[in-house]
Design a protein around this motif. Structure first.
Motif, mmCIF file in Angstrom:
data_model
loop_
_atom_site.group_PDB
_atom_site.id
_atom_site.type_symbol
_atom_site.label_atom_id
_atom_site.label_comp_id
_atom_site.label_asym_id
_atom_site.label_seq_id
_atom_site.Cartn_x
_atom_site.Cartn_y
_atom_site.Cartn_z
ATOM 1 N N GLY A 147 0.815 -1.220 0.000
ATOM 2 C CA GLY A 147 0.000 0.000 0.000
ATOM 3 C C GLY A 147 0.841 1.258 0.000
ATOM 4 O O GLY A 147 0.550 2.216 -0.728
ATOM 5 N N SER A 148 1.904 1.254 0.817
ATOM 6 C CA SER A 148 2.763 2.442 0.861
ATOM 7 C C SER A 148 3.468 2.652 -0.466
ATOM 8 O O SER A 148 3.600 3.788 -0.942
ATOM 9 N N TRP A 149 3.910 1.563 -1.102
ATOM 10 C CA TRP A 149 4.551 1.702 -2.404
ATOM 11 C C TRP A 149 3.568 2.189 -3.455
ATOM 12 O O TRP A 149 3.916 2.973 -4.341
ATOM 13 N N ALA A 150 2.323 1.729 -3.367
ATOM 14 C CA ALA A 150 1.315 2.177 -4.329
ATOM 15 C C ALA A 150 1.067 3.674 -4.207
ATOM 16 O O ALA A 150 0.935 4.389 -5.211
ATOM 17 N N VAL A 151 1.017 4.168 -2.970
ATOM 18 C CA VAL A 151 0.811 5.603 -2.755
ATOM 19 C C VAL A 151 2.009 6.395 -3.293
ATOM 20 O O VAL A 151 1.838 7.404 -3.994
ATOM 21 N N LEU A 152 3.221 5.928 -2.970
ATOM 22 C CA LEU A 152 4.411 6.627 -3.443
ATOM 23 C C LEU A 152 4.520 6.578 -4.962
ATOM 24 O O LEU A 152 4.935 7.547 -5.602
ATOM 25 N N TRP A 153 4.141 5.443 -5.550
ATOM 26 C CA TRP A 153 4.189 5.305 -7.006
ATOM 27 C C TRP A 153 3.235 6.305 -7.662
ATOM 28 O O TRP A 153 3.568 6.923 -8.674
ATOM 29 N N ALA A 154 2.077 6.483 -7.065
ATOM 30 C CA ALA A 154 1.103 7.419 -7.626
ATOM 31 C C ALA A 154 1.539 8.868 -7.459
ATOM 32 O O ALA A 154 1.308 9.705 -8.337
ATOM 33 N N LEU A 155 2.208 9.172 -6.338
ATOM 34 C CA LEU A 155 2.626 10.548 -6.080
ATOM 35 C C LEU A 155 3.978 10.881 -6.706
ATOM 36 O O LEU A 155 4.305 12.058 -6.869
ATOM 37 N N GLY A 156 4.749 9.857 -7.066
ATOM 38 C CA GLY A 156 6.090 10.069 -7.596
ATOM 39 C C GLY A 156 6.169 11.056 -8.752
ATOM 40 O O GLY A 156 6.998 11.969 -8.740
ATOM 41 N N PRO A 157 5.312 10.903 -9.786
ATOM 42 C CA PRO A 157 5.382 11.838 -10.917
ATOM 43 C C PRO A 157 5.121 13.291 -10.524
ATOM 44 O O PRO A 157 5.493 14.204 -11.262
ATOM 45 N N LEU A 158 4.462 13.521 -9.382
ATOM 46 C CA LEU A 158 4.193 14.885 -8.933
ATOM 47 C C LEU A 158 5.277 15.426 -8.022
ATOM 48 O O LEU A 158 5.488 16.640 -7.943
ATOM 49 N N LEU A 159 5.986 14.548 -7.322
ATOM 50 C CA LEU A 159 6.937 14.965 -6.301
ATOM 51 C C LEU A 159 8.391 14.888 -6.742
ATOM 52 O O LEU A 159 9.235 15.617 -6.207
ATOM 53 N N PHE A 160 8.706 14.011 -7.701
ATOM 54 C CA PHE A 160 10.093 13.766 -8.074
ATOM 55 C C PHE A 160 10.360 14.201 -9.509
ATOM 56 O O PHE A 160 9.440 14.365 -10.308
ATOM 57 N N ASP A 161 11.646 14.365 -9.813
ATOM 58 C CA ASP A 161 12.049 14.741 -11.173
ATOM 59 C C ASP A 161 11.621 13.676 -12.174
ATOM 60 O O ASP A 161 11.633 12.472 -11.879
ATOM 61 N N SER A 162 11.292 14.126 -13.375
ATOM 62 C CA SER A 162 10.885 13.205 -14.430
ATOM 63 C C SER A 162 12.054 12.320 -14.861
ATOM 64 O O SER A 162 13.225 12.687 -14.731
ATOM 65 N N ILE A 163 11.714 11.168 -15.397
ATOM 66 C CA ILE A 163 12.713 10.293 -16.013
ATOM 67 C C ILE A 163 12.999 10.840 -17.409
ATOM 68 O O ILE A 163 12.092 10.980 -18.232
ATOM 69 N N LEU A 164 14.244 11.177 -17.677
ATOM 70 C CA LEU A 164 14.601 11.783 -18.957
ATOM 71 C C LEU A 164 14.836 10.704 -20.006
ATOM 72 O O LEU A 164 15.615 9.771 -19.789
ATOM 73 N N VAL A 165 14.167 10.856 -21.131
ATOM 74 C CA VAL A 165 14.308 9.921 -22.254
ATOM 75 C C VAL A 165 15.006 10.652 -23.389
ATOM 76 O O VAL A 165 14.592 11.743 -23.787
ATOM 77 N N ARG A 166 16.071 10.053 -23.905
ATOM 78 C CA ARG A 166 16.838 10.658 -24.986
ATOM 79 C C ARG A 166 16.781 9.795 -26.231
ATOM 80 O O ARG A 166 16.727 8.570 -26.144
ATOM 81 N N SER A 167 16.805 10.456 -27.393
ATOM 82 C CA SER A 167 16.775 9.749 -28.663
ATOM 83 C C SER A 167 17.719 10.434 -29.642
ATOM 84 O O SER A 167 18.141 11.576 -29.420
ATOM 85 N N PHE A 168 18.026 9.739 -30.722
ATOM 86 C CA PHE A 168 18.954 10.287 -31.720
ATOM 87 C C PHE A 168 18.195 11.176 -32.685
ATOM 88 O O PHE A 168 17.142 10.808 -33.203
ATOM 89 N N ASP A 169 18.727 12.381 -32.913
ATOM 90 C CA ASP A 169 18.099 13.335 -33.815
ATOM 91 C C ASP A 169 18.810 13.295 -35.172
ATOM 92 O O ASP A 169 20.014 13.573 -35.262
ATOM 93 N N ASP A 170 18.066 12.953 -36.227
ATOM 94 C CA ASP A 170 18.666 12.806 -37.554
ATOM 95 C C ASP A 170 19.141 14.143 -38.118
ATOM 96 O O ASP A 170 20.151 14.205 -38.819
ATOM 97 N N ASP A 171 18.409 15.223 -37.837
ATOM 98 C CA ASP A 171 18.785 16.529 -38.379
ATOM 99 C C ASP A 171 20.123 17.012 -37.828
ATOM 100 O O ASP A 171 20.976 17.507 -38.567
ATOM 101 N N LEU A 172 20.282 16.899 -36.506
ATOM 102 C CA LEU A 172 21.490 17.403 -35.857
ATOM 103 C C LEU A 172 22.570 16.333 -35.698
ATOM 104 O O LEU A 172 23.690 16.642 -35.288
ATOM 105 N N GLN A 173 22.217 15.077 -35.992
ATOM 106 C CA GLN A 173 23.161 13.971 -35.874
ATOM 107 C C GLN A 173 23.773 13.898 -34.474
ATOM 108 O O GLN A 173 24.983 13.764 -34.297
#
Length: 367
Positions: free
Chosen positions: A14-40
């Motif tokens: 239960g505690s993990w479920a609450v933290l999991w739900a609040l995490g996106p509001l309280l903690f920094d986002s997970i950064l996703v990076r991808s390759f850009d064809d224009d800028l190489q």
């Protein structure tokens, strides 16, 4: 199952479920990076929204080509493009998009009289932010030709918040160190971001990484006193006067080659962390001597494509006249950390003033 074990499992899950739900509001986002064809090159994934809470509180929309807080869409004929470069200070996750350096500079540079200082060409001006965490002048210089081919920038602006970021250009031939920010995100990172697992990532980082350096923590399970490693806690060796002048000369040579290659102008804005008020007021920086040598050599070079402005006086004036610091947030230390909206405003005014033909190296920004 015994009642005790059942209650324990319910409490744990239960505690993990609450933290999991609040995490996106309280903690920094997970950064996703991808390759850009224009800028190489590798950029933040376009279309994502980055929430930052560890320092300041801001939402950042990632536009096309991984641009943080701005979306070029289509550059219209006759529009002048100004590209801002820097590390996380220019990326600006700590403040909302409308308070980022790129947004404040563009607002000030609009030709309409009430919107701010008119850019000297009198034409519409688009500011694009190529600020990326963990980068330095070596990264910027290698990416500038691709950016120039795509947007034909009239000016490139380097915001140098620590001298080492510019000095890295003197060792241009040295390979760039590999890091997670320079590689596309693996599938497991994308999956964690998709299920919004900020809580899990935050817990893992606090357990396995050293917060100050981002390096792996050495976990110790033995009995007895804890052994403290002082690796990396050493004094920075002082550089001789001849060495400082030599580095300055090498840097200017590299900068001339770069502006010739991209056929554009380069403005460098020196913005170190001054003033500081914790432990007593100080407006000095340990790299003052290196910057002074670079400034002297740049004056002697008299290259019309290279411009330099020192933001320290404007930062100091911000504190002495308004009791506002250029860095720091309510959930951090005053004067330390990343640029806040006040620091961004001062830098934006300095940049627009220079582009508007105000005398260089002695700028008194309007408030």
């Amino acid at each position: 199952m015994s009642p005790t074990l059942r209650n324990w499992l319910i409490g744990l899950l239960g505690s993990w479920a609450v933290l999991w739900a609040l995490g996106p509001l309280l903690f920094d986002s997970i950064l996703v990076r991808s390759f850009d064809d224009d800028l190489q090159t590798v950029t933040l994934h376009p279309g994502m929204t980055v929430r930052w809470t560890s320092e300041g509180w801001g939402l950042t929309r990632i536009g096309s080509n991984g641009l943080a807080g701005c979306e070029p869409l289509t550059i219209l004929p006759g529009e002048d493009v100004i590209v801002l470069w820097g590390d996380s200070q220019v990326e600006g996750f700590c403040v909302p998009d409308d308070r980022k350096l790129v947004a404040q500079a563009e607002g000030l540079a609009r030709p309409s009289g009430s919107a701010g200082v008119a850019y000297q060409s009198g034409r519409a001006t688009r500011f694009l932010s190529l600020g990326r965490s963990g980068t330095d002048a070596k990264d910027w210089s290698r990416l500038m030709p691709a950016v120039q081919r795509k947007w034909d920038a009239k000016w490139h602006v380097w915001v140098i918040t620590q001298w080492s970021d510019l000095q890295a250009l003197a060792d241009f031939e040295q390979p760039i160190e590999e890091s997670s920010s320079r590689k596309p995100s693996p599938p497991w990172v994308r999956n964690l971001a998709a299920v919004r697992a900020e809580t899990l990532v935050r817990a893992a980082r606090r357990t396995f990484l050293v917060s100050q350096t981002g390096q792996w923590r050495r976990l110790q399970f033995g009995m007895g006193p804890r052994q403290v490693s002082h690796h990396g806690d050493h004094d920075v060796p002082e550089t001789s006067v001849e060495g400082v002048e030599g580095v300055a000369g090498t840097l200017i040579g590299r900068l001339r080659e770069l502006t010739d290659e991209v056929d554009s102008k380069l403005l460098m804005v020196y913005a170190p962390a001054v003033p500081r008020i914790l432990g007593g007021y100080s407006d000095l920086d340990r790299d003052d001597e290196s910057f002074a040598a670079f400034s002297r050599n740049l004056d002697l070079a008299a290259d019309e494509r290279l411009a330099l402005v020192d933001a320290r006086e404007a930062f100091i004036d911000l504190w002495t006249s308004q009791r506002m610091l250029a860095r720091g947030f309510h959930n951090g230390l005053p004067g330390y950390g990343h640029l806040n909206e006040h620091g961004n405003r001062v830098l934006a005014q300095l940049i627009v003033n220079v582009l508007s033909g105000v005398q260089l190296r002695s700028i008194d920004p309007e408030r």
